[in-house]
Design a protein around this motif. Structure first.
Motif, PDB file in Angstrom:
ATOM      1  N   SER A 190       0.845  -1.193   0.000  1.00 44.14           N
ATOM      2  CA  SER A 190       0.000   0.000   0.000  1.00 44.14           C
ATOM      3  C   SER A 190       0.876   1.237   0.000  1.00 44.14           C
ATOM      4  O   SER A 190       1.849   1.308   0.753  1.00 44.14           O
ATOM      5  CB  SER A 190      -0.906   0.012   1.233  1.00 44.14           C
ATOM      6  OG  SER A 190      -1.632   1.234   1.301  1.00 44.14           O
ATOM      7  N   PRO A 191       0.551   2.232  -0.824  1.00 43.19           N
ATOM      8  CA  PRO A 191       1.359   3.461  -0.822  1.00 43.19           C
ATOM      9  C   PRO A 191       1.053   4.384   0.342  1.00 43.19           C
ATOM     10  O   PRO A 191       1.807   5.318   0.595  1.00 43.19           O
ATOM     11  CB  PRO A 191       0.984   4.123  -2.156  1.00 43.19           C
ATOM     12  CG  PRO A 191      -0.382   3.614  -2.457  1.00 43.19           C
ATOM     13  CD  PRO A 191      -0.462   2.224  -1.898  1.00 43.19           C
ATOM     14  N   VAL A 192      -0.063   4.148   1.045  1.00 42.30           N
ATOM     15  CA  VAL A 192      -0.410   5.019   2.169  1.00 42.30           C
ATOM     16  C   VAL A 192      -0.878   4.188   3.352  1.00 42.30           C
ATOM     17  O   VAL A 192      -1.280   3.024   3.200  1.00 42.30           O
ATOM     18  CB  VAL A 192      -1.511   6.039   1.797  1.00 42.30           C
ATOM     19  CG1 VAL A 192      -1.046   6.975   0.695  1.00 42.30           C
ATOM     20  CG2 VAL A 192      -2.810   5.347   1.426  1.00 42.30           C
ATOM     21  N   ALA A 193      -0.825   4.794   4.525  1.00 43.87           N
ATOM     22  CA  ALA A 193      -1.351   4.187   5.750  1.00 43.87           C
ATOM     23  C   ALA A 193      -2.001   5.276   6.586  1.00 43.87           C
ATOM     24  O   ALA A 193      -1.700   6.465   6.432  1.00 43.87           O
ATOM     25  CB  ALA A 193      -0.249   3.498   6.546  1.00 43.87           C
ATOM     26  N   VAL A 194      -2.884   4.862   7.471  1.00 38.96           N
ATOM     27  CA  VAL A 194      -3.511   5.761   8.432  1.00 38.96           C
ATOM     28  C   VAL A 194      -2.753   5.650   9.752  1.00 38.96           C
ATOM     29  O   VAL A 194      -2.426   4.544  10.202  1.00 38.96           O
ATOM     30  CB  VAL A 194      -4.997   5.395   8.627  1.00 38.96           C
ATOM     31  CG1 VAL A 194      -5.616   6.203   9.761  1.00 38.96           C
ATOM     32  CG2 VAL A 194      -5.767   5.601   7.329  1.00 38.96           C
ATOM     33  N   GLY A 195      -2.456   6.788  10.369  1.00 39.63           N
ATOM     34  CA  GLY A 195      -1.750   6.780  11.641  1.00 39.63           C
ATOM     35  C   GLY A 195      -2.645   6.329  12.776  1.00 39.63           C
ATOM     36  O   GLY A 195      -3.823   6.683  12.834  1.00 39.63           O
ATOM     37  N   SER A 196      -2.087   5.535  13.674  1.00 35.58           N
ATOM     38  CA  SER A 196      -2.857   5.069  14.834  1.00 35.58           C
ATOM     39  C   SER A 196      -2.400   5.755  16.118  1.00 35.58           C
ATOM     40  O   SER A 196      -3.206   6.368  16.825  1.00 35.58           O
ATOM     41  CB  SER A 196      -2.742   3.553  14.984  1.00 35.58           C
ATOM     42  OG  SER A 196      -1.385   3.154  15.117  1.00 35.58           O
ATOM     43  N   THR A 197      -1.114   5.679  16.440  1.00 33.78           N
ATOM     44  CA  THR A 197      -0.599   6.250  17.679  1.00 33.78           C
ATOM     45  C   THR A 197       0.773   6.878  17.456  1.00 33.78           C
ATOM     46  O   THR A 197       1.474   6.554  16.489  1.00 33.78           O
ATOM     47  CB  THR A 197      -0.460   5.187  18.788  1.00 33.78           C
ATOM     48  OG1 THR A 197       0.428   4.157  18.321  1.00 33.78           O
ATOM     49  CG2 THR A 197      -1.799   4.577  19.156  1.00 33.78           C
ATOM     50  N   VAL A 198       1.142   7.766  18.377  1.00 34.16           N
ATOM     51  CA  VAL A 198       2.493   8.312  18.470  1.00 34.16           C
ATOM     52  C   VAL A 198       3.008   7.961  19.859  1.00 34.16           C
ATOM     53  O   VAL A 198       2.353   8.263  20.863  1.00 34.16           O
ATOM     54  CB  VAL A 198       2.512   9.840  18.284  1.00 34.16           C
ATOM     55  CG1 VAL A 198       3.910  10.405  18.528  1.00 34.16           C
ATOM     56  CG2 VAL A 198       2.028  10.221  16.895  1.00 34.16           C
ATOM     57  N   ILE A 199       4.155   7.312  19.915  1.00 30.78           N
ATOM     58  CA  ILE A 199       4.654   6.870  21.214  1.00 30.78           C
ATOM     59  C   ILE A 199       5.138   8.065  22.040  1.00 30.78           C
ATOM     60  O   ILE A 199       5.437   9.132  21.507  1.00 30.78           O
ATOM     61  CB  ILE A 199       5.785   5.831  21.069  1.00 30.78           C
ATOM     62  CG1 ILE A 199       7.046   6.446  20.444  1.00 30.78           C
ATOM     63  CG2 ILE A 199       5.328   4.625  20.273  1.00 30.78           C
ATOM     64  CD1 ILE A 199       8.230   5.493  20.409  1.00 30.78           C
ATOM     65  N   ALA A 200       5.189   7.872  23.356  1.00 30.31           N
ATOM     66  CA  ALA A 200       5.655   8.929  24.264  1.00 30.31           C
ATOM     67  C   ALA A 200       7.110   9.282  23.949  1.00 30.31           C
ATOM     68  O   ALA A 200       7.919   8.404  23.615  1.00 30.31           O
ATOM     69  CB  ALA A 200       5.527   8.460  25.705  1.00 30.31           C
ATOM     70  N   HIS A 201       7.421  10.565  24.051  1.00 36.51           N
ATOM     71  CA  HIS A 201       8.807  10.966  23.790  1.00 36.51           C
ATOM     72  C   HIS A 201       9.124  12.283  24.491  1.00 36.51           C
ATOM     73  O   HIS A 201       8.239  13.035  24.874  1.00 36.51           O
ATOM     74  CB  HIS A 201       9.068  11.102  22.286  1.00 36.51           C
ATOM     75  CG  HIS A 201       8.205  12.130  21.607  1.00 36.51           C
ATOM     76  ND1 HIS A 201       6.907  11.881  21.249  1.00 36.51           N
ATOM     77  CD2 HIS A 201       8.455  13.398  21.221  1.00 36.51           C
ATOM     78  CE1 HIS A 201       6.383  12.940  20.667  1.00 36.51           C
ATOM     79  NE2 HIS A 201       7.302  13.887  20.641  1.00 36.51           N
TER      80      HIS A 201
END
Length: 386
Positions: A190-201
């Motif tokens: 797939s050329p694209v994806a949907v973002g689910s989470t961003v980890i803590a940083h």
């Protein structure tokens, strides 16, 4: 004009002949040139451009007001960064904004990378009030210039910096398209994806102080060299992070003073980037122990910290209903979208990066995937506006 052509137009702006890639830092000439370019491109499309009180650029289609569909990203870069991180989302937004029915805007956030003043997502943090404005305007770049001074040079009033409820209230939904900063899409077809989470940083600054001296005349027993405890922290960061599943720890910047080859440093500053549950207190303990053993002092300051962010579940379903059964991916990279997420419904789209490399000149996206991403963004924005 298409997204690939727009990227080509800015392909020579901010090229870094020493590091490779691009160095485009907020309110410096390259980033200022990109702001001017964006303003021209937006006006060609009939958009009304304004700069908000925190230095973020907005290009409006229709009258600004509550409930607008907003998209965009950033134009600044890390030192020696790639061509796609930030600008891909901006050019795709310029191409896709025509698909919205109703009020809409393309936003360019200021200082997303923190490449000049050290705090990432500074523009969106100021907008949302997640950083104290007094602290923000006092931040300094490596040359000693403050945010306040740089803002004034750009025609902004730093006294007005801070949470902007009016601007925030206009955002009905926010969708950020970004090049993927990893290898999650490689091999998924797939050329694209949907973002689910961003980890803590977060980012921490370690400042070691010892005694500057002559490299040739100072015996090894008589030294108080801050480089030694700094080196211990570099090693400890890798060691501690490897013990925590999914954690990442990096020391990418270390500044000795005065910086001479034949001089024992008097001070050493280093910055720790820690993500995904790194026990930073363990690294701090190593720093304090190593500094004491060398007869040095150390101070540790948390410069920024963000918890894990999960993007709006309803928006994620909406995007996948438009785009089909595309993958959902988490990321370890920070984004302005994650700063906005506690305040407005937010979604992210990632475009495939076949190298899996980012924050480096080898960052890449195929032309076909760039155009696919822009069309996908337009379809999503059209659906959200109806």
């Amino acid at each position: 004009m298409n997204a690939v052509s727009l990227l080509a137009e800015i392909g020579d702006v901010g090229r870094d002949r020493w590091r490779g890639g691009y160095s485009r830092h907020v309110f410096e000439p390259a980033e200022t040139e990109l702001r001017e370019w964006f303003t021209e491109q937006a006006r060609r499309r009939g958009l009304d451009v304004e700069t908000d009180r925190n230095g973020n650029l907005w290009a409006w289609s229709g009258m600004p007001g509550p409930g607008a569909v907003v998209t965009g990203s950033h134009l600044d870069s890390v030192p020696g960064g790639g061509a796609f991180d930030g600008p891909l989302g901006v050019v795709s937004a310029l191409e896709a904004i025509h698909a919205v029915r109703g009020p809409a805007a393309v936003v360019v956030f200021a200082e997303e990378e923190g490449g000049r003043f050290g705090v990432p997502c500074l523009g969106s943090r100021l907008l949302t009030g997640s950083i104290d404005a007094e602290r923000a305007v006092a931040l300094k770049d490596p040359a000693g210039m403050s945010v306040a001074e740089a803002a004034r040079s750009a025609g902004l009033d730093p006294a007005r910096f801070g949470r902007d409820d009016e601007a925030l209230s206009r955002i009905g939904t926010f969708v950020e398209l970004h090049v993927e900063q990893g290898r999650g899409l490689v091999g998924l077809g797939s050329p694209v994806a949907v973002g689910s989470t961003v980890i803590a940083h977060g980012r921490w600054r370690f400042s070691f102080s010892g005694q500057g001296n002559h490299a040739g005349t100072t015996s090894m027993a008589d030294r108080r060299d801050p480089m030694l405890p700094a080196a211990e922290v570099v090693s400890a960061a890798r060691r501690v992070a490897c013990r925590a599943e999914g954690a990442r720890a990096t020391v990418g910047r270390l500044v000795p003073r005065p910086g001479g080859t034949n001089v024992i440093a008097s001070t050493v500053d280093l910055w720790l980037d820690a993500r995904g549950g790194v026990p930073v207190d363990e690294i701090v303990a190593v720093a304090r122990e190593a500094a004491a053993a060398e007869g040095c002092a150390v101070t540790v300051v948390e410069e920024s910290a963000s918890g894990e962010v999960t993007f709006d579940a309803g928006l994620r379903r909406a995007l996948r209903s438009v785009l089909g059964d595309v993958p959902e991916l988490p990321t370890g990279a920070g984004h302005d979208a994650a700063i906005l997420a506690p305040h407005v419904p937010v979604a992210m789209l990632y475009v495939r990066n076949p190298t899996g490399i980012s924050h480096a000149p080898e960052e890449f996206a195929e032309d076909a995937d760039v155009e696919y991403g822009a069309r996908a963004l337009a379809a999503v924005l059209r659906d959200l506006s109806t």
